[in-house]
Design an enzyme around this catalytic site. Structure first.
Site, PDB file in Angstrom:
ATOM      1  N   HIS A 123      -8.201  -5.039  -0.446  1.00 51.92           N
ATOM      2  CA  HIS A 123      -6.890  -4.411  -0.277  1.00 51.92           C
ATOM      3  C   HIS A 123      -6.180  -4.885   0.985  1.00 51.92           C
ATOM      4  O   HIS A 123      -4.961  -4.982   1.023  1.00 51.92           O
ATOM      5  CB  HIS A 123      -7.069  -2.893  -0.238  1.00 51.92           C
ATOM      6  CG  HIS A 123      -5.783  -2.131  -0.130  1.00 51.92           C
ATOM      7  ND1 HIS A 123      -4.840  -2.122  -1.130  1.00 51.92           N
ATOM      8  CD2 HIS A 123      -5.269  -1.346   0.870  1.00 51.92           C
ATOM      9  CE1 HIS A 123      -3.804  -1.368  -0.773  1.00 51.92           C
ATOM     10  NE2 HIS A 123      -4.043  -0.906   0.433  1.00 51.92           N
TER      11      HIS A 123
ATOM     12  N   SER B 120       0.851  -1.194   0.000  1.00 52.17           N
ATOM     13  CA  SER B 120       0.000   0.000   0.000  1.00 52.17           C
ATOM     14  C   SER B 120       0.890   1.249   0.000  1.00 52.17           C
ATOM     15  O   SER B 120       1.736   1.385  -0.876  1.00 52.17           O
ATOM     16  CB  SER B 120      -0.955  -0.031   1.186  1.00 52.17           C
ATOM     17  OG  SER B 120      -1.959   0.934   1.080  1.00 52.17           O
TER      18      SER B 120
ATOM     19  N   ASP C 275      -8.866  -6.535  -4.754  1.00 50.57           N
ATOM     20  CA  ASP C 275      -8.412  -5.206  -4.307  1.00 50.57           C
ATOM     21  C   ASP C 275      -8.835  -4.171  -5.348  1.00 50.57           C
ATOM     22  O   ASP C 275      -8.295  -4.116  -6.436  1.00 50.57           O
ATOM     23  CB  ASP C 275      -6.888  -5.217  -4.155  1.00 50.57           C
ATOM     24  CG  ASP C 275      -6.324  -3.888  -3.654  1.00 50.57           C
ATOM     25  OD1 ASP C 275      -7.101  -2.927  -3.478  1.00 50.57           O
ATOM     26  OD2 ASP C 275      -5.099  -3.817  -3.445  1.00 50.57           O
TER      27      ASP C 275
END
Length: 579
Positions: A356, A159, A323
């Site tokens: 995610h 991320s 995601d």
């Protein structure tokens, strides 16, 4: 009550027992034009540097993370990536020296909005300057200089941490041996930014915001909790939310909260928001989410190639099927840009329902963990780049060899010594491993089956998770000496398109496939009146077979003639006699 797993379940505001601090007394010029007179860095380390100081791995954390990646001992609190980091784990602290620092602008010991401004003596608050991902990496680089570490075995992150890895590899290419980018993208989508904008507005419109100078009183907890709840929705997937909350829709978790908790999903989000405000600062949330939104390597292929061009490292990208914040296609754009520029890279899209947040959860990382372990174990050296031609390719047709093989002997005989090779439909990488052991380089595998991709990467190969039927546009013209299509032709939909790609991307093509018209098969068809079956590649029922095509040797020869492809040599192998 809903006990859905969350990456925040074991996180707290407990003081970090093993945290170290370092004061960088030099001023830091920021990309935004601002500056900081000095920077304090909070960091933690695991393991020991080897005698060559060549086993260091930097881990970069996500927005809500900090320096505490994993436990240091049995009495320590769990870290945010306990799944991967520790003795005997994929990022093995018995083998590697691991460093993780709280990012610039954070709130867990590194200079950020909750630090006193040298001008006023009060916390910076909302006056803390805008920082970028590049500024965060610059602070990490200075920390490594202080620790005397010039070369990194790898930089790893997911991320926001993945964005830092991208910056490390391109801003300091001489220092990075391998880059492992998890659940990241060249830039956040407008939809993703929109969620962050609403979250920041929720914080700024909390009555306790006070222009960001709330440190002497009550913090804007309601606004921060709402921002976190909103963001948490983007970390999940529709599939995971339906599975978690639909069966217990009207059975919410019994918690004390000021937020709506009529529905199970509401009580879950309220719990996440209430827990988050216990350990995070609202100003830091604004600072870090803004940095995440500002990160932008470009959208077009040309922009991405220019942005990634300085990198010299090995690459591994991991993405997750559900995601939608940083979707798999975003990682693929980065991979395509690297391949188009002659870089070797691996990519695996992991099937996960967790969205995610997959990179922080056991369910999402079950397949990712061994891939990471193998990638790091194989990252002591650097792969040679793909050969990129300086001149445009000729339109002259190339040579194609085809065979029905029982083993690799014929293919290995036909591959020139030291040739660079791309294996289209490489499976688990067995043939590429043999070629690597024979000294061939560079090597690249393309495979559409996720499990096979994972096995190939686990062999230490560069393998990209992709479907041949979608084309190979990222691979440059004449990028390889040889393109292999080994026992894959019969499973392809766009056969002609793949053959055209072979003659474009390589000087020579080697194609092997089972001949569905060999005599015993024809006899069985005539005798029994149904699709023949035989041990090996033919051992499938008609309704349950990976074979989409049933080519004969004559069919293939005719197609090559139509496409202007010259067959230079043909070898026929009898599947029964082995001759």
């Amino acid at each position: 009550m809903n006990d859905a797993p969350s990456s925040d379940d074991q996180r707290s505001a407990t003081p970090l027992r093993h945290a170290q601090t370092w004061l960088c007394g030099e001023p830091l010029a920021l990309e935004s034009g601002g500056h900081l007179p000095d920077v304090t860095v909070c960091f933690e380390t695991w393991g020991e540097l080897d005698k060559d100081r060549a086993n260091a791995i930097v881990i970069c954390h996500a927005l809500s993370g900090d320096s505490h990646v994993a436990r240091h001992d049995a009495e320590d609190d769990p870290g945010w990536w306990e799944l991967l980091v520790g003795p005997g784990k994929p990022i093995d602290t018995d083998r590697y020296f691991v460093i993780c620092s709280n990012v610039l602008g954070g709130c867990r010991g590194t200079t950020g909005p909750n630090f006193p401004s040298p001008e006023t003596g009060r916390p910076y608050g909302a006056d803390f300057p805008i920082v970028t991902v590049h500024d965060m990496v610059e602070v990490q680089k200075r920390l490594l200089d202080h620790l005397g570490i010039e070369q990194l075995l790898a930089v790893v992150g997911g991320s926001l941490g993945g964005l830092q890895v991208l910056d490390w590899a391109t801003a300091h290419p001489e220092r990075v041996g391998a880059a492992l980018v998890v659940a990241a993208a060249p830039r956040l989508s407008s939809q993703g930014i929109a969620f962050d904008v609403v979250g920041r507005n929720a914080i700024r419109h909390d009555p306790r915001w006070k222009g960001g100078q709330y440190y002497d009183g009550e913090a804007p907890e309601a606004g921060l909790a709402i921002a976190r709840m909103l963001a948490h929705i983007t970390y999940l997937s529709d599939e995971s939310m339906r599975a978690r909350f639909d069966p217990t829709r009207l059975q919410p978790r019994q918690i004390e909260t000021g937020f709506e908790s009529v529905f199970s999903v509401g009580s879950y989000l309220a719990h996440q928001g209430d827990r988050f405000v216990e350990r995070f600062d609202a100003n830091s949330y604004i600072t870090l989410s803004t940095a995440m939104d500002l990160f932008d390597l470009g959208e077009s292929q040309d922009e991405l190639r220019r942005a990634l061009a300085p990198a010299q490292c090995r690459w591994l990208f991991l993405s997750f099927s559900t995601d939608w914040l940083y979707p798999p296609e975003a990682s693929r754009r980065l991979v395509d840009a690297l391949i188009a520029d002659g870089r070797l890279v691996s990519l695996c899209e992991i099937e996960s329902s967790a969205g995610h947040d997959s990179f922080l959860l056991e369910d999402g990382m079950r397949r990712g963990a061994p891939i990471i372990a193998s990638f790091l174990a194989g990252s002591t050296g650097r792969s040679a780049p793909i050969r990129v031609p300086e001149e445009p390719r000729s339109d002259e047709p190339t040579s194609i060899f085809f065979a029905q093989r029982l083993d690799y002997e014929v293919i290995l005989r036909l591959v020139p010594e030291r040739a660079s090779i791309v294996d289209l439909g490489c499976g688990n990488g067995e043939l590429l491993s043999i070629l690597r052991d024979r000294g061939h380089a560079p090597l690249l595998g393309i495979e559409r089956d996720e499990a096979e991709v994972a096995l190939g990467i686990a062999r230490g190969l560069d393998v990209v998770h992709a479907d041949l039927d979608e084309g190979l546009a990222a691979i440059p013209d004449r990028g390889f000496d040889v393109a292999l299509l080994s026992q894959t032709l019969q499973s392809i939909v766009d056969v002609a398109g793949v053959l055209d790609e072979i003659v474009r991307i390589a000087d020579r093509g080697i194609v092997s496939f089972p001949n569905f018209a060999h005599a015993p098969m024809r006899e069985m068809f005539m005798r029994e009146g149904r699709l023949p079956k035989e041990d090996g590649l033919y051992a499938y029922d008609w309704h349950d077979t990976p074979n989409r095509r049933f080519p004969s040797i004559l069919d293939f020869e005719e197609l090559c003639a139509k496409r202007g492809i010259r067959i230079e040599e043909a070898v026929y192998v009898d599947s029964r006699s082995g001759d």
